[in-house]
Design an enzyme around this catalytic site. Structure first.
Site, PDB file in Angstrom:
ATOM      1  N   PRO A 130       0.848  -1.058  -0.060  1.00  0.00           N
ATOM      2  CG  PRO A 130      -0.741  -1.783   1.301  1.00  0.00           C
ATOM      3  CD  PRO A 130       0.712  -2.420   1.389  1.00  0.00           C
ATOM      4  N   GLY A 131       2.045   0.918   0.518  1.00  0.00           N
ATOM      5  CA  GLY A 131       2.939   2.405   1.247  1.00  0.00           C
ATOM      6  C   GLY A 131       4.091   2.504   0.028  1.00  0.00           C
ATOM      7  N   GLY A 133       4.987   0.941  -4.522  1.00  0.00           N
ATOM      8  CA  GLY A 133       5.348   0.471  -6.002  1.00  0.00           C
ATOM      9  C   GLY A 133       6.580   0.714  -6.598  1.00  0.00           C
ATOM     10  CG  PHE A 158      -2.224  -2.342  -6.552  1.00  0.00           C
ATOM     11  CD1 PHE A 158      -3.471  -1.455  -6.781  1.00  0.00           C
ATOM     12  CD2 PHE A 158      -0.804  -1.427  -6.483  1.00  0.00           C
ATOM     13  CE1 PHE A 158      -3.533  -0.462  -5.838  1.00  0.00           C
ATOM     14  CE2 PHE A 158      -1.144   0.383  -6.398  1.00  0.00           C
ATOM     15  CZ  PHE A 158      -2.538   0.852  -6.091  1.00  0.00           C
ATOM     16  CD  GLU A 247       6.319  -7.829 -13.534  1.00  0.00           C
ATOM     17  OE1 GLU A 247       7.093  -8.504 -12.326  1.00  0.00           O
ATOM     18  OE2 GLU A 247       5.409  -7.317 -13.240  1.00  0.00           O
ATOM     19  CD  GLN A 284      -4.653  12.159 -48.643  1.00  0.00           C
ATOM     20  OE1 GLN A 284      -4.867  13.131 -48.438  1.00  0.00           O
ATOM     21  NE2 GLN A 284      -3.715  11.921 -49.472  1.00  0.00           N
ATOM     22  CD  GLN A 341     -11.931  10.592 -31.587  1.00  0.00           C
ATOM     23  OE1 GLN A 341     -11.410  11.084 -30.856  1.00  0.00           O
ATOM     24  NE2 GLN A 341     -12.217  11.913 -32.021  1.00  0.00           N
ATOM     25  CG  HIS A 343     -14.365   1.518 -33.489  1.00  0.00           C
ATOM     26  ND1 HIS A 343     -13.189   1.586 -33.160  1.00  0.00           N
ATOM     27  CD2 HIS A 343     -14.763   0.232 -33.873  1.00  0.00           C
ATOM     28  CE1 HIS A 343     -13.160   0.126 -34.095  1.00  0.00           C
ATOM     29  NE2 HIS A 343     -13.116   0.186 -33.977  1.00  0.00           N
ATOM     30  N   GLY A 345     -18.746   7.192 -32.335  1.00  0.00           N
ATOM     31  CA  GLY A 345     -19.406   6.637 -30.742  1.00  0.00           C
ATOM     32  C   GLY A 345     -19.957   5.062 -30.503  1.00  0.00           C
TER      33      GLY A 345
END
Ligand SMILES: Cc1cc2nc3c(=O)[nH]c(=O)nc-3n(C[C@H](O)[C@H](O)[C@H](O)COP(=O)(O)OP(=O)(O)OC[C@H]3O[C@@H](n4cnc5c(N)ncnc54)[C@H](O)[C@@H]3O)c2cc1C
Length: 383
Positions: A130-131, A133, A158, A247, A284, A341, A343, A345
């Site tokens: 928590p404190g 990362g 997390f 990772e 275009q 953007q 796509h 809505g």
């Protein structure tokens, strides 16, 4: 994605994972995203197909493959259109369990690897607290040696696969650091679910990656057998630093492959959707945006493949990995923004996969080392 770094065996592996993802994963991801959980049967199926042990030694039931096999797994899993599913799987295969083959004793490997490979034990990596990362030297979870145990006290934040996991790779402090060597005194432990004093304190609710479960964990005077110390006491930071290269590469692979999928989906949409009497694909302004995104993706891909090749060859590649993680995850976010953007809505609607990708990919400039931390690492090696 294909390129000269992959062999015919990799191509065959890719084909089999792609078929599996299309038939057995993609149709279910929406339900798993809604449930915030991946079914146990999925893990066992992955295990039965050999996908959870691609690189592990054959004597423990693994496939004995190379690092690029894992890159193929990451790329193909990311095509399922659920970042959370791919993330969960890769946390198990690449972001936690490889520490066992790298630093584990024979006894630890014999005990844990077969169940990791079969999907019986789901793995998690518990570093963040928590404190803290980014600043791993500030980890506060303590592990105090008392006769045959290390007694763990502290909390972790997390943690992916943390809610439903079985085997946790936990970083804790076994001794003090010094002002000059703040990272000294950290160690890693294999912690099994069910130990007294070890609880999942919260299942965390989050923006994206919703099919992967994320936990806050608590350790209160939790006795971990001394036999479960992983690697050397006090060398945890050095061990972590080594594993984090893998990772970070995998984070870049997942972000990039997801972005390639999002761009493919966008191109299909532009061909289909009409506005002002013609398909959007004829405009275009949009065509050029697609060209720019495809170019950025290709540049990022080459950076990732170069770093992956160096890593696979066992060469020192911290700068290249950090650059690949930084650039690929930033590019992937750019692709996500533009894909939504283009796509219109519909890009904002859950029924369109780019909406989910937009939320999922936001994680990748944060987790596995933020973009700012990547810049710090790169700069330290230049200045
Ligand atoms: C969904 C999810 C899943 C995760 N899964 C895991 C997991 O399985 N296991 C695990 O151990 N962790 C996991 N993490 C944690 C993740 O790795 C951390 O969130 C990440 O490392 C950043 O740490 P932090 O959140 O404490 O941010 P902080 O370190 O507090 O950083 C906050 C901000 O400050 C910036 N910053 C920090 N230091 C510097 C600096 N020196 N210079 C410039 N800027 C700086 C950061 O870049 C960031 O923008 C996960 C996180 C999320 C959100």
């Amino acid at each position: 994605m294909t390129a000269g770094i992959f062999s015919d065996e990799h191509a065959m592996l890719r084909k089999s994972i792609r078929v599996f993802v299309e038939k057995e994963v993609a149709p279910h991801v929406r339900a798993w995203e809604d449930a915030g959980q991946i079914p146990r049967t999925f893990w066992r199926r992955l295990g039965a197909l050999g996908f959870l042990g691609l690189e592990f030694p054959t004597e423990y039931g693994g496939g004995g493959g190379d690092f690029l096999s894992s890159v193929v797994l990451g790329e193909e899993m990311a095509r399922c259109r659920s970042g959370g599913v791919a993330f969960s799987v890769l946390v198990h295969t690449d972001m936690s369990s490889p520490w066992l083959t790298r630093f584990g004793t024979d006894a630890q490997k014999r005990k844990y690897l077969p169940r990791i490979i079969s999907g019986e034990s789901v793995c998690a990596l518990a570093i963040t607290e928590p404190g803290t990362g980014s600043d791993m030297a500030a980890l506060a979870t303590r592990a105090e040696r008392r006769s045959d145990d290390y007694v763990l006290t502290g909390s972790k934040m997390f943690i992916t696969n943390g809610v439903y996991g079985d085997l946790y790779f936990v970083a804790a402090r076994t001794g003090p650091g010094s002002p000059e060597r703040r990272h000294d005194g950290l160690s890693m432990f294999l912690v099994e679910r069910g130990l007294p004093g070890f609880t999942v304190s919260r299942k965390l609710d989050k923006m994206g990656m919703r099919a992967s479960d994320t936990a806050e964990l608590a350790f209160v005077e939790c006795p971990v057998p001394a036999a479960n110390l992983l690697g050397t006491e006090g060398r945890g930071f050095q061990q972590l630093a080594e594993g984090l290269q893998r990772e970070r590469l995998m984070a870049a692979v997942l972000a990039l492959s997801g972005a390639a999928q999002a761009l493919e989906d966008t191109i299909a949409y532009l061909r289909e959707r009409t506005a002002f009497g013609e398909p959007l694909a004829a405009r275009q302004a949009l065509r050029h945006r697609v060209a720019d995104l495809a170019t950025e993706l290709e540049a990022a891909r080459q950076l990732v493949y170069r770093a992956a090749t160096l890593y696979a060859a066992g060469e020192e590649c911290v700068t290249e990995v950090s650059m690949a993680k930084l650039f690929a995850t930033e590019v992937a976010n750019h692709v996500a923004y533009d894909a939504v953007q283009m796509h219109g809505g519909y890009g904002y609607m859950r029924e369109f996969p780019v909406e989910g990708f937009f939320r999922d990919v936001r994680l990748w400039t944060i987790a596995s080392g933020t973009s700012e931390v990547m810049r710090e690492i790169i700069t330290k090696r230049l200045l």
